[in-house]
Design a protein around this motif. Structure first.
Motif, PDB file in Angstrom:
ATOM      1  N   LEU A 151       8.600  10.820  -2.967  1.00  0.00           N
ATOM      2  CA  LEU A 151       8.295  10.437  -1.712  1.00  0.00           C
ATOM      3  C   LEU A 151       8.267   8.894  -1.709  1.00  0.00           C
ATOM      4  CD1 LEU A 151       5.513  13.150  -1.383  1.00  0.00           C
ATOM      5  CD2 LEU A 151       7.359  13.076   0.026  1.00  0.00           C
ATOM      6  N   GLN A 152       8.764   8.210  -0.738  1.00  0.00           N
ATOM      7  CA  GLN A 152       8.360   6.840  -0.821  1.00  0.00           C
ATOM      8  C   GLN A 152       7.838   6.179   0.436  1.00  0.00           C
ATOM      9  OE1 GLN A 152      12.145   4.535   0.129  1.00  0.00           O
ATOM     10  NE2 GLN A 152      11.124   2.717  -0.518  1.00  0.00           N
ATOM     11  N   TYR A 153       6.846   5.409   0.462  1.00  0.00           N
ATOM     12  CA  TYR A 153       5.879   4.954   1.293  1.00  0.00           C
ATOM     13  C   TYR A 153       6.057   3.472   1.440  1.00  0.00           C
ATOM     14  CZ  TYR A 153       3.733   9.628   0.910  1.00  0.00           C
ATOM     15  OH  TYR A 153       3.793  11.148   0.999  1.00  0.00           O
ATOM     16  N   GLU A 154       6.027   2.850   2.750  1.00  0.00           N
ATOM     17  CA  GLU A 154       5.875   1.512   2.855  1.00  0.00           C
ATOM     18  C   GLU A 154       4.537   1.096   2.815  1.00  0.00           C
ATOM     19  OE1 GLU A 154       7.910  -0.305   5.748  1.00  0.00           O
ATOM     20  OE2 GLU A 154       9.494   1.001   5.967  1.00  0.00           O
ATOM     21  N   MET A 155       4.241   0.291   1.872  1.00  0.00           N
ATOM     22  CA  MET A 155       2.802  -0.252   1.699  1.00  0.00           C
ATOM     23  C   MET A 155       2.589  -1.733   2.241  1.00  0.00           C
ATOM     24  SD  MET A 155       1.473   2.275   0.079  1.00  0.00           S
ATOM     25  CE  MET A 155      -0.217   1.689  -0.763  1.00  0.00           C
ATOM     26  N   ALA A 156       3.665  -2.298   2.550  1.00  0.00           N
ATOM     27  CA  ALA A 156       3.378  -3.884   3.141  1.00  0.00           C
ATOM     28  C   ALA A 156       4.745  -3.894   4.147  1.00  0.00           C
ATOM     29  CB  ALA A 156       3.591  -4.951   2.063  1.00  0.00           C
ATOM     30  N   ASP A 157       4.468  -5.111   5.018  1.00  0.00           N
ATOM     31  CA  ASP A 157       5.436  -5.372   5.868  1.00  0.00           C
ATOM     32  C   ASP A 157       6.536  -6.300   5.362  1.00  0.00           C
ATOM     33  OD1 ASP A 157       3.972  -7.649   6.351  1.00  0.00           O
ATOM     34  OD2 ASP A 157       3.410  -7.259   8.333  1.00  0.00           O
ATOM     35  N   SER A 158       7.348  -6.950   6.224  1.00  0.00           N
ATOM     36  CA  SER A 158       8.456  -7.577   5.463  1.00  0.00           C
ATOM     37  C   SER A 158       7.798  -9.084   5.012  1.00  0.00           C
ATOM     38  CB  SER A 158       9.592  -7.887   6.510  1.00  0.00           C
ATOM     39  OG  SER A 158       9.149  -8.468   7.592  1.00  0.00           O
ATOM     40  N   GLN A 159       6.503  -9.525   5.792  1.00  0.00           N
ATOM     41  CA  GLN A 159       5.785 -10.899   5.331  1.00  0.00           C
ATOM     42  C   GLN A 159       4.925 -10.398   4.203  1.00  0.00           C
ATOM     43  OE1 GLN A 159       6.087 -10.010   8.771  1.00  0.00           O
ATOM     44  NE2 GLN A 159       8.118 -11.285   8.551  1.00  0.00           N
ATOM     45  N   GLY A 160       4.642  -9.476   3.606  1.00  0.00           N
ATOM     46  CA  GLY A 160       3.914  -9.017   2.445  1.00  0.00           C
ATOM     47  C   GLY A 160       2.580  -8.688   2.801  1.00  0.00           C
ATOM     48  N   ARG A 161       2.231  -8.339   4.061  1.00  0.00           N
ATOM     49  CA  ARG A 161       0.878  -7.927   4.486  1.00  0.00           C
ATOM     50  C   ARG A 161       0.982  -6.177   4.514  1.00  0.00           C
ATOM     51  NH1 ARG A 161       2.135 -11.600   8.921  1.00  0.00           N
ATOM     52  NH2 ARG A 161       3.335  -9.895   9.864  1.00  0.00           N
ATOM     53  N   PHE A 162      -0.140  -5.920   3.842  1.00  0.00           N
ATOM     54  CA  PHE A 162      -0.412  -4.713   3.575  1.00  0.00           C
ATOM     55  C   PHE A 162      -0.525  -3.902   4.932  1.00  0.00           C
ATOM     56  CE2 PHE A 162      -1.854  -5.971  -0.632  1.00  0.00           C
ATOM     57  CZ  PHE A 162      -0.905  -5.191  -1.505  1.00  0.00           C
ATOM     58  N   LEU A 163      -0.273  -2.584   4.873  1.00  0.00           N
ATOM     59  CA  LEU A 163      -0.005  -2.076   6.181  1.00  0.00           C
ATOM     60  C   LEU A 163      -1.362  -1.164   6.286  1.00  0.00           C
ATOM     61  CD1 LEU A 163       3.741  -0.863   6.139  1.00  0.00           C
ATOM     62  CD2 LEU A 163       2.901  -2.634   7.400  1.00  0.00           C
ATOM     63  N   GLY A 164      -2.084  -0.740   5.250  1.00  0.00           N
ATOM     64  CA  GLY A 164      -3.080   0.035   5.224  1.00  0.00           C
ATOM     65  C   GLY A 164      -4.488  -0.671   6.089  1.00  0.00           C
ATOM     66  N   THR A 165      -5.665  -0.102   6.004  1.00  0.00           N
ATOM     67  CA  THR A 165      -6.776  -0.727   6.745  1.00  0.00           C
ATOM     68  C   THR A 165      -7.451  -1.432   5.486  1.00  0.00           C
ATOM     69  OG1 THR A 165      -7.947   1.256   6.431  1.00  0.00           O
ATOM     70  CG2 THR A 165      -6.593   1.045   8.499  1.00  0.00           C
ATOM     71  N   GLY A 166      -8.138  -2.490   5.966  1.00  0.00           N
ATOM     72  CA  GLY A 166      -8.909  -3.445   5.102  1.00  0.00           C
ATOM     73  C   GLY A 166      -8.440  -4.716   4.897  1.00  0.00           C
ATOM     74  N   LYS A 167      -9.241  -5.522   4.071  1.00  0.00           N
ATOM     75  CA  LYS A 167      -8.409  -6.843   3.803  1.00  0.00           C
ATOM     76  C   LYS A 167      -8.315  -7.211   2.269  1.00  0.00           C
ATOM     77  CE  LYS A 167      -8.998 -11.801   4.386  1.00  0.00           C
ATOM     78  NZ  LYS A 167      -9.972 -12.492   5.146  1.00  0.00           N
ATOM     79  N   ASP A 168      -9.297  -6.999   1.225  1.00  0.00           N
ATOM     80  CA  ASP A 168      -9.323  -7.289   0.228  1.00  0.00           C
ATOM     81  C   ASP A 168      -9.005  -5.660  -0.617  1.00  0.00           C
ATOM     82  OD1 ASP A 168      -9.805  -9.902  -0.067  1.00  0.00           O
ATOM     83  OD2 ASP A 168     -11.999  -9.613   0.059  1.00  0.00           O
ATOM     84  N   LEU A 169      -9.597  -4.705  -0.016  1.00  0.00           N
ATOM     85  CA  LEU A 169      -9.515  -3.381  -0.604  1.00  0.00           C
ATOM     86  C   LEU A 169      -8.838  -2.826   0.611  1.00  0.00           C
ATOM     87  CD1 LEU A 169     -12.879  -2.525  -2.292  1.00  0.00           C
ATOM     88  CD2 LEU A 169     -10.614  -3.196  -3.342  1.00  0.00           C
TER      89      LEU A 169
END
Length: 167
Positions: free
Chosen positions: A91-109
């Motif tokens: 399985l492959q999951y996207e973890m960040a957008d094209s600018q490197g911002r994480f897609l999940g919820t939260g800021k540091d974690l």
């Protein structure tokens, strides 16, 4: 002491992630030692489904920090049924957008609830074994990444199946 703190934090985060969810059936999480997931250290769970009649949606839970250096996450999962059937998925999951911002919820974690199986029927009663292994490689390299830094917790979430997919 720090390991206990990280474990407690991971469990609390998982509880917060799912506490308001009346669809929740079961969940569990494992804390990754030092936030670095070894290629040779799969995470293993024993799952005893509540029944063999209803359908369920199964998710992976991944909590990472800013040390996670990749846009995606490759996992190899294996679900072993009580009577011996084994289902293996890459399985492959996207973890960040094209600018490197994480897609999940939260800021540091960052908390990620990732689809695994939709409408699963646990028709065999008894314990099911779920194994999750990281399968990351650097671009152009055939060798697996020995250590995947930035992954703090890995788990699963089982919810009542929502036929319209609104989870």
């Amino acid at each position: 002491m720090m390991r206990n703190y990280v474990y407690i934090w991971g469990v609390l985060c998982l509880c917060l992630l799912t506490s308001c969810d009346d669809q929740l059936v079961d969940s569990d999480t494992v804390t990754i030692a030092q936030g670095s997931w070894d290629y040779d250290a799969p995470v293993e769970f024993e799952i005893t489904p509540p029944d063999s009649i209803n359908d369920y949606d199964v998710f992976f839970y991944v909590r990472n920090d800013q040390q996670y250096a990749f846009k995606n996450l490759w996992l190899i999962s294996q679900l072993k049924f009580p009577e011996g059937k084994i289902v293996t998925d890459t399985l492959q999951y996207e973890m960040a957008d094209s600018q490197g911002r994480f897609l999940g919820t939260g800021k540091d974690l960052i908390e990620n609830k990732l689809w695994y199986k939709r409408g699963v029927s646990f028709r065999e009663s008894g314990t099911h074994n779920l194994t999750i292994k990281q399968a990351m490689r650097r671009n152009g390299d055939a060798q697996p990444l020995e250590q995947l830094d930035g992954v703090l917790d890995v788990g699963y979430i089982i919810e009542k199946h929502m036929p319209d997919g609104n989870n």
